[in-house]
Design an enzyme around this catalytic site. Structure first.
Site, PDB file in Angstrom:
ATOM      1  N   THR A 130      62.128 -60.654  20.489  1.00 23.51           N
ATOM      2  CA  THR A 130      61.478 -59.450  19.990  1.00 23.51           C
ATOM      3  C   THR A 130      59.986 -59.427  20.326  1.00 23.51           C
ATOM      4  O   THR A 130      59.360 -60.487  20.480  1.00 23.51           O
ATOM      5  CB  THR A 130      61.660 -59.387  18.457  1.00 23.51           C
ATOM      6  OG1 THR A 130      60.788 -58.401  17.920  1.00 23.51           O
ATOM      7  CG2 THR A 130      61.309 -60.715  17.786  1.00 23.51           C
ATOM      8  N   LYS A 160      61.709 -66.234  15.072  1.00 27.46           N
ATOM      9  CA  LYS A 160      62.019 -65.873  16.462  1.00 27.46           C
ATOM     10  C   LYS A 160      61.021 -66.548  17.409  1.00 27.46           C
ATOM     11  O   LYS A 160      61.392 -66.997  18.496  1.00 27.46           O
ATOM     12  CB  LYS A 160      61.973 -64.347  16.648  1.00 27.46           C
ATOM     13  CG  LYS A 160      63.092 -63.585  15.971  1.00 27.46           C
ATOM     14  CD  LYS A 160      64.480 -63.890  16.504  1.00 27.46           C
ATOM     15  CE  LYS A 160      64.709 -63.385  17.902  1.00 27.46           C
ATOM     16  NZ  LYS A 160      66.154 -63.542  18.301  1.00 27.46           N
TER      17      LYS A 160
HETATM   18  P1  NAD Z   1      71.888 -57.519  13.892  1.00 24.63           P
HETATM   19  O1  NAD Z   1      71.358 -58.070  12.606  1.00 24.63           O
HETATM   20  O2  NAD Z   1      72.410 -56.127  13.928  1.00 24.63           O
HETATM   21  O3  NAD Z   1      73.075 -58.453  14.409  1.00 24.63           O
HETATM   22  C1  NAD Z   1      73.024 -59.846  14.356  1.00 24.63           C
HETATM   23  C2  NAD Z   1      74.429 -60.382  14.593  1.00 24.63           C
HETATM   24  O4  NAD Z   1      74.363 -61.814  14.581  1.00 24.63           O
HETATM   25  C3  NAD Z   1      75.428 -59.976  13.504  1.00 24.63           C
HETATM   26  O5  NAD Z   1      76.631 -59.552  14.098  1.00 24.63           O
HETATM   27  C4  NAD Z   1      75.625 -61.246  12.703  1.00 24.63           C
HETATM   28  O6  NAD Z   1      76.914 -61.347  12.119  1.00 24.63           O
HETATM   29  C5  NAD Z   1      75.410 -62.311  13.769  1.00 24.63           C
HETATM   30  N1  NAD Z   1      74.968 -63.588  13.196  1.00 24.63           N
HETATM   31  C6  NAD Z   1      73.977 -63.796  12.276  1.00 24.63           C
HETATM   32  N2  NAD Z   1      73.871 -65.108  11.984  1.00 24.63           N
HETATM   33  C7  NAD Z   1      74.795 -65.743  12.755  1.00 24.63           C
HETATM   34  C8  NAD Z   1      75.151 -67.096  12.927  1.00 24.63           C
HETATM   35  N3  NAD Z   1      74.532 -68.070  12.243  1.00 24.63           N
HETATM   36  N4  NAD Z   1      76.123 -67.410  13.806  1.00 24.63           N
HETATM   37  C9  NAD Z   1      76.764 -66.432  14.518  1.00 24.63           C
HETATM   38  N5  NAD Z   1      76.476 -65.132  14.381  1.00 24.63           N
HETATM   39  C10 NAD Z   1      75.497 -64.790  13.516  1.00 24.63           C
HETATM   40  O7  NAD Z   1      70.726 -57.738  14.954  1.00 24.63           O
HETATM   41  P2  NAD Z   1      70.326 -56.846  16.208  1.00 24.63           P
HETATM   42  O8  NAD Z   1      69.388 -55.797  15.771  1.00 24.63           O
HETATM   43  O9  NAD Z   1      71.538 -56.486  16.959  1.00 24.63           O
HETATM   44  O10 NAD Z   1      69.467 -57.904  17.037  1.00 24.63           O
HETATM   45  C11 NAD Z   1      70.098 -58.754  17.998  1.00 24.63           C
HETATM   46  C12 NAD Z   1      69.040 -59.645  18.624  1.00 24.63           C
HETATM   47  O11 NAD Z   1      68.050 -58.843  19.245  1.00 24.63           O
HETATM   48  C13 NAD Z   1      68.309 -60.509  17.602  1.00 24.63           C
HETATM   49  O12 NAD Z   1      68.114 -61.781  18.176  1.00 24.63           O
HETATM   50  C14 NAD Z   1      66.979 -59.793  17.395  1.00 24.63           C
HETATM   51  O13 NAD Z   1      65.968 -60.711  17.062  1.00 24.63           O
HETATM   52  C15 NAD Z   1      66.760 -59.177  18.766  1.00 24.63           C
HETATM   53  N6  NAD Z   1      65.971 -57.947  18.778  1.00 24.63           N
HETATM   54  C16 NAD Z   1      66.279 -56.896  17.954  1.00 24.63           C
HETATM   55  C17 NAD Z   1      65.548 -55.707  18.031  1.00 24.63           C
HETATM   56  C18 NAD Z   1      65.887 -54.509  17.171  1.00 24.63           C
HETATM   57  O14 NAD Z   1      65.166 -53.502  17.209  1.00 24.63           O
HETATM   58  N7  NAD Z   1      66.986 -54.508  16.427  1.00 24.63           N
HETATM   59  C19 NAD Z   1      64.487 -55.612  18.932  1.00 24.63           C
HETATM   60  C20 NAD Z   1      64.201 -56.696  19.758  1.00 24.63           C
HETATM   61  C21 NAD Z   1      64.958 -57.857  19.675  1.00 24.63           C
END
Ligand code: NAD
Ligand code: TYD
Length: 354
Positions: A130, A160
């Site tokens: 992120t 992160k």
């Molecule tokens: P989210 O919270 O919607 O999904 C996270 C997923 O990870 C879920 O399906 C959850 O069940 C799974 N999970 C959590 N802990 C776990 C574990 N210990 N073992 C296995 N699975 C596990 O998140 P998102 O918004 O889809 O983000 C995905 C990635 O992208 C993350 O790494 C986040 O830091 C990064 N990110 C998100 C954004 C955003 O705007 N949402 C922006 C930039 C980066």
């Protein structure tokens, strides 16, 4: 034929990526590993699973024997690592799960991939991160570049940042072909309703208060999730191991302006609403502790080196998103569970119109 392990593939971005990948690369072997926490939802990818397009494994990225087995049995060459605890407000209420999944979980995956890589000497490890690791910008600051110093301000962004540093070190120390992407705020289908855009869409449809933190002047750089998936595909195929790529939407918007845009779209597109004009639902609430003022991404590197740039404007992306929430009530209604209500009351207080 590439063999992919996608962690967190039942979450918001992960499930969009799984969908994108199965569509663009139907010949590839795809394994999804997801713990199905509150944020993970089988329904996000159930159709693909039922059509035999992927193998789904419910499990935790901290479970080393499981990861070893999946890497070996499925002859994985590419790891796309999305699994994380991802919500800043939850990290303020309880940081521990963030350290466990984001730091220890990423470490566990790296260790498993290190020993797997030693046997096969090929592959890629994409760590999806992120822009929040860079901290907060003031209005006159230039956007974050890949060389901006890390300055995380929330337990989420700190966890992160820790995982990013580990991934970087595994390239430099062990020669693992790792790639890191730091992306701005995503939005689009399958977004869990704790985050700003889906929360506002659903509250407008239910006629509930629209809670804007502080003065609503915080700025985020919004990227439509499909553009993010396309950027990640580009990084997997063309990125240089050991490198970091910033991904952004060139769409800086103040929160309050964004909420007004959503209200206008809902007033125009929803057949019926409990409150019209819906902007009358906007309510200023207590600010988030340590609330970062502005995020903005300089995506020059990925554009010049890999030829990627975003294709969906915020107006178009929001229209598509509003349309999706209007037509997927059966997807979001079950998410407003007792657990969700308890979380909601903790963050926003149990006010009558909340
Ligand atoms: P989210 O919270 O919607 O999904 C996270 C997923 O990870 C879920 O399906 C959850 O069940 C799974 N999970 C959590 N802990 C776990 C574990 N210990 N073992 C296995 N699975 C596990 O998140 P998102 O918004 O889809 O983000 C995905 C990635 O992208 C993350 O790494 C986040 O830091 C990064 N990110 C998100 C954004 C955003 O705007 N949402 C922006 C930039 C980066
Ligand atoms: P969010 O979607 O939680 O993403 P992030 O904090 O990771 O950027 O929030 C986006 C912006 O919206 C952020 O400045 C906080 C603000 N916000 C509100 O004003 N009200 C809300 O109810 C939520 C969830 C967020």
């Amino acid at each position: 034929m590439p063999h992919l392990l996608i962690t967190g593939g039942a979450g918001f971005i992960g499930s969009n990526f799984v969908r994108y990948w199965c569509d663009r690369h139907p010949e590839d072997h795809v394994v999804v590993l997801d713990a199905l926490t509150y944020a993970g939802n089988r329904a996000n990818i159930a159709d693909l699973y039922e059509q035999g397009k992927l193998t789904f494994v419910q499990g935790n990225i901290c479970d080393r024997p499981l990861i070893d087995r999946l890497l070996r049995e499925h002859e994985i060459d590419t790891v796309a690592h999305f699994a994380a605890e991802s919500h800043v407000d939850r990290s303020i209420l309880g940081p521990e799960a963030f350290i466990q999944t984001n730091v220890v979980g990423t470490f566990t995956l790296l260790e498993a991939f290190r020993s797997h890589y030693a046997n096969q000497q090929r592959g890629r490890f994409l760590h999806v991160s992120t822009d929040e690791v860079y901290g907060s910008l003031s209005p006159e600051d230039p956007p974050f570049s890949e060389t901006t110093a890390y300055a995380p301000n929330s337990p989420y962004s700190a966890s992160k940042a820790g995982s990013d540093h580990l991934v970087r070190s595994y390239f430099h120390t062990y020669g693992l072909p790792t790639l890191i992407t730091n992306c701005s705020n995503n939005y689009g289908p399958y977004h869990f309703p704790e985050k700003l855009i889906p929360l506002m869409c659903i509250n407008i449809l239910l006629g509930k208060a629209l809670p804007v933190y502080g003065d609503g002047q915080n700025v985020r750089d919004w990227l439509y999730v499909e553009d993010h998936c396309n950027a990640l595909d580009t990084v997997i195929s063309k990125g240089k191991p050991g490198q970091t790529y910033n991904i952004g939407g060139n769409n800086e918007v103040k929160n309050l302006d964004l909420v007004h845009l959503l209200c206008q779209l809902m007033d125009e597109m929803a057949p019926q609403l409990p409150q019209r004009p819906s902007q009358e639902l906007i309510t200023f609430v207590r600010d988030r502790p340590g609330h970062d003022r502005r995020y903005a991404i300089d995506a020059t590197k990925i554009k010049t080196e890999l030829g990627w740039q975003p294709s969906v404007t915020v107006e178009e992306g929001l229209r598509r998103t509003v349309d999706w929430y209007l037509s997927h009530e059966q997807w979001w209604t079950p998410l407003l569970s007792q657990d969700y209500r308890e979380y909601y009351d903790q963050v926003y207080g149990a006010t009558p119109n909340s």
